[in-house]
Design an enzyme around this catalytic site. Structure first.
Site, mmCIF file in Angstrom:
data_model
loop_
_atom_site.group_PDB
_atom_site.id
_atom_site.type_symbol
_atom_site.label_atom_id
_atom_site.label_comp_id
_atom_site.label_asym_id
_atom_site.label_seq_id
_atom_site.Cartn_x
_atom_site.Cartn_y
_atom_site.Cartn_z
ATOM 1 N N ASP A 183 9.410 -8.655 -6.240
ATOM 2 C CA ASP A 183 8.792 -8.429 -5.120
ATOM 3 C C ASP A 183 8.659 -6.742 -5.079
ATOM 4 O O ASP A 183 9.389 -6.109 -5.869
ATOM 5 C CB ASP A 183 9.475 -8.639 -3.674
ATOM 6 C CG ASP A 183 8.674 -8.062 -2.759
ATOM 7 O OD1 ASP A 183 7.532 -8.385 -2.516
ATOM 8 O OD2 ASP A 183 9.322 -7.827 -1.567
ATOM 9 N N SER A 184 8.011 -6.156 -4.191
ATOM 10 C CA SER A 184 7.833 -4.502 -4.070
ATOM 11 C C SER A 184 8.814 -4.138 -3.703
ATOM 12 O O SER A 184 9.285 -2.939 -3.787
ATOM 13 C CB SER A 184 6.554 -4.307 -3.447
ATOM 14 O OG SER A 184 6.694 -4.954 -1.929
ATOM 15 N N CYS A 209 6.189 -12.420 -3.907
ATOM 16 C CA CYS A 209 5.479 -11.411 -3.237
ATOM 17 C C CYS A 209 4.010 -12.154 -3.062
ATOM 18 O O CYS A 209 3.463 -12.449 -4.016
ATOM 19 C CB CYS A 209 5.227 -10.161 -4.050
ATOM 20 S SG CYS A 209 4.119 -8.950 -3.333
ATOM 21 N N GLU A 253 11.455 -2.771 5.940
ATOM 22 C CA GLU A 253 12.100 -1.683 4.855
ATOM 23 C C GLU A 253 12.941 -1.024 5.947
ATOM 24 O O GLU A 253 13.872 -0.207 5.252
ATOM 25 C CB GLU A 253 10.783 -1.016 4.047
ATOM 26 C CG GLU A 253 10.016 -2.076 3.115
ATOM 27 C CD GLU A 253 10.944 -2.359 1.856
ATOM 28 O OE1 GLU A 253 11.644 -1.511 1.345
ATOM 29 O OE2 GLU A 253 10.965 -3.558 1.405
ATOM 30 N N CYS A 265 3.906 -13.258 3.766
ATOM 31 C CA CYS A 265 4.341 -12.108 3.161
ATOM 32 C C CYS A 265 5.832 -12.429 3.266
ATOM 33 O O CYS A 265 6.341 -12.510 4.208
ATOM 34 C CB CYS A 265 4.107 -10.999 4.030
ATOM 35 S SG CYS A 265 4.766 -9.463 3.229
ATOM 36 N N HIS A 290 8.281 -10.412 3.350
ATOM 37 C CA HIS A 290 9.053 -9.606 4.159
ATOM 38 C C HIS A 290 9.058 -10.202 5.802
ATOM 39 O O HIS A 290 10.317 -10.071 6.309
ATOM 40 C CB HIS A 290 8.385 -8.532 4.277
ATOM 41 C CG HIS A 290 8.781 -7.292 3.153
ATOM 42 N ND1 HIS A 290 7.923 -7.425 1.997
ATOM 43 C CD2 HIS A 290 9.486 -6.100 3.254
ATOM 44 C CE1 HIS A 290 8.533 -6.464 1.106
ATOM 45 N NE2 HIS A 290 9.276 -5.601 2.003
HETATM 46 N N1 DGL Z 1 6.513 -8.864 0.071
HETATM 47 C C1 DGL Z 1 5.065 -8.595 -0.264
HETATM 48 C C2 DGL Z 1 4.405 -9.683 0.044
HETATM 49 O O1 DGL Z 1 4.746 -10.870 0.285
HETATM 50 C C3 DGL Z 1 4.387 -7.600 0.483
HETATM 51 C C4 DGL Z 1 5.176 -6.052 0.382
HETATM 52 C C5 DGL Z 1 4.072 -4.969 0.180
HETATM 53 O O2 DGL Z 1 3.271 -4.784 0.885
HETATM 54 O O3 DGL Z 1 4.515 -4.189 -0.787
HETATM 55 O O4 DGL Z 1 3.136 -9.853 0.444
#
Ligand code: DGL
Length: 265
Positions: free
Chosen positions: A10-11, A73, A149, A181, A183
């Site tokens: 993931d990011s 992600c 975050e 997402c 997160h």
């Molecule tokens: N966790 C990422 C997702 O599922 C998004 C996080 C980001 O914007 O970098 O879309």
């Protein structure tokens, strides 16, 4: 039997919500987690940029001899479809769409996700591939990734922001809400304060675990039953001294090794 590791990326911290589901489902598998912290956020970037990051991350994880990679992600999964790689690569969009279609009774599904995922319409397409009679209502939640975050997962301000993003979907009469997402599952208690048990919530982690099981079975690539995995390797692309504390706080009970800094080009 194949004891090579499974890559998950993931990011940032979001994919840890998926990792948590996968570790629980696959106790014999060795996982490697990559947080592309040097390039977060993905959700506000163009599809071409995200596709470049996706390809580089996959190629990097292949150099670590991963037998398969889970793209934990949604934003990166949304640009995955046309690519072909030497190993199976599993995105989270189709599994999430399948789970949502299987869940909805009134054929009205809400999706909250990053701007990139919403603009790609990847969930709308994936849901309509399964059932054209379903109505999909989307809303982007660009402030939510930074809140996770920053670990503002339990905060009145976060509750208000979630209300602003989720209430318009509830007013459309959805009975199922996709957290599009990775997160967002860390915000689940706050999201449930808004949905008050009135809708079913679909998360990427449990949905993609099912796909991973099928992929491993299809390739006869599950780890041996006697494999005792080492702590999950944590890789980050930006030096982050606080990464491990935050990762441990978000994923209580996961056995995580000290983060290693890697360079991806
Ligand atoms: N966790 C990422 C997702 O599922 C998004 C996080 C980001 O914007 O970098 O879309």
């Amino acid at each position: 039997v194949d004891n090579r590791p499974i890559g998950v990326f993931d990011s940032g911290f979001g994919g840890l919500s998926v990792l948590q589901s996968l570790v629980a489902e696959f106790p014999n598998e060795q996982f490697i987690y990559l947080g592309d912290t040097a390039r977060i956020p993905y959700g506000v970037k163009s599809p071409a940029t995200v596709a470049k990051y996706l390809k580089q991350n996959l190629e990097f994880l292949m150099t670590l001899k991963c037998k398969t990679v889970v793209v934990a992600c949604n934003t990166a999964s949304a640009v995955l479809k046309s690519e072909t790689f030497a190993i199976p690569v599993i995105g989270v969009i189709e599994p999430g769409a399948e789970a949502a279609v299987a869940t909805t009774q009134n054929k009205s599904i809400g999706v909250i996700a990053t701007k990139g995922t919403v603009n790609s319409k990847a969930y709308v397409t994936a849901i309509h591939t399964l059932d054209t009679s379903i109505t999909v209502h989307q809303n982007a939640g660009p402030l939510l990734v930074p809140l996770v975050e920053e670990n503002w997962v339990d905060d009145p301000i976060t509750n208000l922001i979630i209300y602003r993003y989720v209430a318009p979907l509830l007013s459309k009469g959805i009975d199922t809400l996709v957290l599009g997402c990775t997160h967002y599952p860390f915000l689940l208690p706050a999201i449930e304060k808004v949905t008050t048990g009135k809708v079913n919530i679909v998360r990427s982690g449990p949905a993609v675990a099912q796909s991973l099981r099928q992929t491993l079975a299809g390739a006869d690539a599950a780890a041996g039953a006697s494999q005792k995995p080492a702590p999950t390797r944590l890789l980050t692309t930006d030096d982050s001294s606080t990464y491990i504390e935050m990762a441990r706080r978000l994923t209580v009970g996961l056995d995580l090794a000290k983060p290693e800094l890697v360079e991806i080009i």
